[in-house]
Design a protein around this motif. Structure first.
Motif, PDB file in Angstrom:
ATOM      1  N   SER A 265       0.840  -1.193   0.000  1.00 47.28           N
ATOM      2  CA  SER A 265       0.000   0.000   0.000  1.00 47.28           C
ATOM      3  C   SER A 265       0.875   1.243   0.000  1.00 47.28           C
ATOM      4  CB  SER A 265      -0.927   0.021   1.222  1.00 47.28           C
ATOM      5  OG  SER A 265      -0.173   0.174   2.414  1.00 47.28           O
ATOM      6  N   SER A 267       0.404   5.486   0.925  1.00 47.55           N
ATOM      7  CA  SER A 267      -0.487   6.492   1.486  1.00 47.55           C
ATOM      8  C   SER A 267       0.194   7.851   1.502  1.00 47.55           C
ATOM      9  CB  SER A 267      -0.927   6.112   2.906  1.00 47.55           C
ATOM     10  OG  SER A 267       0.174   6.092   3.788  1.00 47.55           O
ATOM     11  N   TYR A 268      -0.631   8.874   1.340  1.00 42.75           N
ATOM     12  CA  TYR A 268      -0.151  10.261   1.335  1.00 42.75           C
ATOM     13  C   TYR A 268      -1.061  11.076   2.238  1.00 42.75           C
ATOM     14  CZ  TYR A 268       0.732  15.040  -0.268  1.00 42.75           C
ATOM     15  OH  TYR A 268       1.025  16.384  -0.314  1.00 42.75           O
ATOM     16  N   ARG A 290      -5.952  11.865   4.477  1.00 44.41           N
ATOM     17  CA  ARG A 290      -5.024  10.827   4.034  1.00 44.41           C
ATOM     18  C   ARG A 290      -5.643  10.037   2.882  1.00 44.41           C
ATOM     19  NH1 ARG A 290      -0.608   8.127   6.105  1.00 44.41           N
ATOM     20  NH2 ARG A 290      -0.729   9.411   7.990  1.00 44.41           N
ATOM     21  N   SER A 292      -5.002   6.543   0.620  1.00 43.18           N
ATOM     22  CA  SER A 292      -4.280   5.271   0.633  1.00 43.18           C
ATOM     23  C   SER A 292      -4.793   4.394  -0.502  1.00 43.18           C
ATOM     24  CB  SER A 292      -4.474   4.535   1.963  1.00 43.18           C
ATOM     25  OG  SER A 292      -4.053   5.317   3.059  1.00 43.18           O
TER      26      SER A 292
END
Length: 320
Positions: A265, A267-268, A290, A292
């Motif tokens: 995965s 995520s940012y 967030r 993801s």
């Protein structure tokens, strides 16, 4: 268990095929500020699951399209023992479950009572988490009723600032269906190590031992599984995170369902800013958001047929 004779592992045509579900979920959490109560809160959730599932209530494999409507409410008190802290979250939850394909097997009204617990590090050496859950409720289309008791306790042994920690735990679940006299009992125990190479990179290795017992009328069966797994958590930049995992399921004495599970995965996260005006003037507020996304796969390499590999992408947005 319902076959007139034992099915050999070489004849996969008579065995239930591997199966998976696609899940879509929306959750809205809330927190209340009511005097001196210990932080009331909860959530409302709508979850839809589509695909094949093993239905314990009817001992069958069914294709379903199930929607759960769940309302949760909890109190979250904190207890101090000297310099240590114990946090609790206890409450109730109700779920209305409805299925558009197999309502007789799936439609149910569920009520859950739960208690979660976590601790700080006692003596700067050991911390614990655990939970107890009781869930029960009638099926709406039949006279069936289910009761499920679940509990687990996990420990982390190591200093909070240390790079290496021992992880171990145990959990169990007992599910009973009446008046059909069907019961499922499941236990899981594991041990592993977690090592933090830096503030950005963390690796965890685990070995899990699972056991399951099932009683259907006068028949009973048991199954065991040994599951080694490894996971990597890497944050190369402030707002980015990468996770990868791999596991191997070794189903003891009946290896047709041996499998590998892999996933990754990305995520940012970033703050969402807005201005808020009150009597004192303008204030800039920041809310976390967030994104993801990832891919999960499972391969039953000893099972012949088109369904021996499952691929599931996923995407998630978390706001506030």
């Amino acid at each position: 268990m319902d076959a007139p004779f034992p099915v050999p592992p070489s004849d996969t045509s008579q065995l239930p095929p591997p199966r998976s579900s696609l899940q879509t979920q929306f959750t809205s959490a809330f927190h209340l500020h009511v005097g001196k109560l210990p932080e009331p809160g909860g959530f409302f959730q709508v979850r839809n699951q589509r695909g094949e599932i093993s239905v314990p209530a009817t001992n069958s494999i069914q294709n379903r399209n199930t929607t759960d409507y769940t309302l949760n409410f909890a109190l979250n008190p904190t207890l101090k023992l000297g310099s240590n802290v114990l946090g609790f979250s206890g409450g109730i939850q109700t779920t209305i479950r409805r299925d558009s394909i197999v309502p007789t097997q799936m439609d149910q009204n569920l009520f859950r009572m739960f208690l979660y617990m976590n601790t700080s590090s006692f003596f700067n050496a050991i911390s614990a988490t655990g939970y107890l859950i009781r869930e029960s409720g009638p099926f709406t289309e039949t006279n069936q009723h289910s009761r499920n008791l679940t509990g687990a306790l996990a420990f982390r042994v190591g200093t909070p600032w240390g790079k290496t920690a021992l992880l171990t735990g145990w959990g169990a679940s007992d599910q009973l269906f009446t008046p059909e006299n069907t019961e499922d009992y499941y236990t899981s125990s594991y041990i592993g190590l977690e090592h933090r190479f830096s503030e950005r990179l963390q690796v965890r290795g685990m070995a899990e031992y699972l056991r399951a017992w099932r009683v259907v009328g006068g028949a009973a069966g048991t199954a065991q599984n040994i599951r080694p797994a490894v996971s990597v958590d890497y944050s190369p930049w402030r707002n980015w995170n990468f996770q990868a995992s791999s596991a191997f399921s070794d189903t003891r004495n009946y290896h047709v369902y041996d499998a590998t599970q892999n996933g990754f995965s990305v995520s940012y996260a970033r703050p969402f800013r807005r201005k808020f005006n009150d009597d004192s003037g303008s204030v800039v507020l920041q809310y976390p958001i967030r994104f993801s996304a990832g891919l999960q796969s499972e391969t039953f390499f000893n099972f012949s047929g088109a369904q021996n590999q499952q691929l599931r992408p996923y995407f998630q947005i978390s706001i506030f």
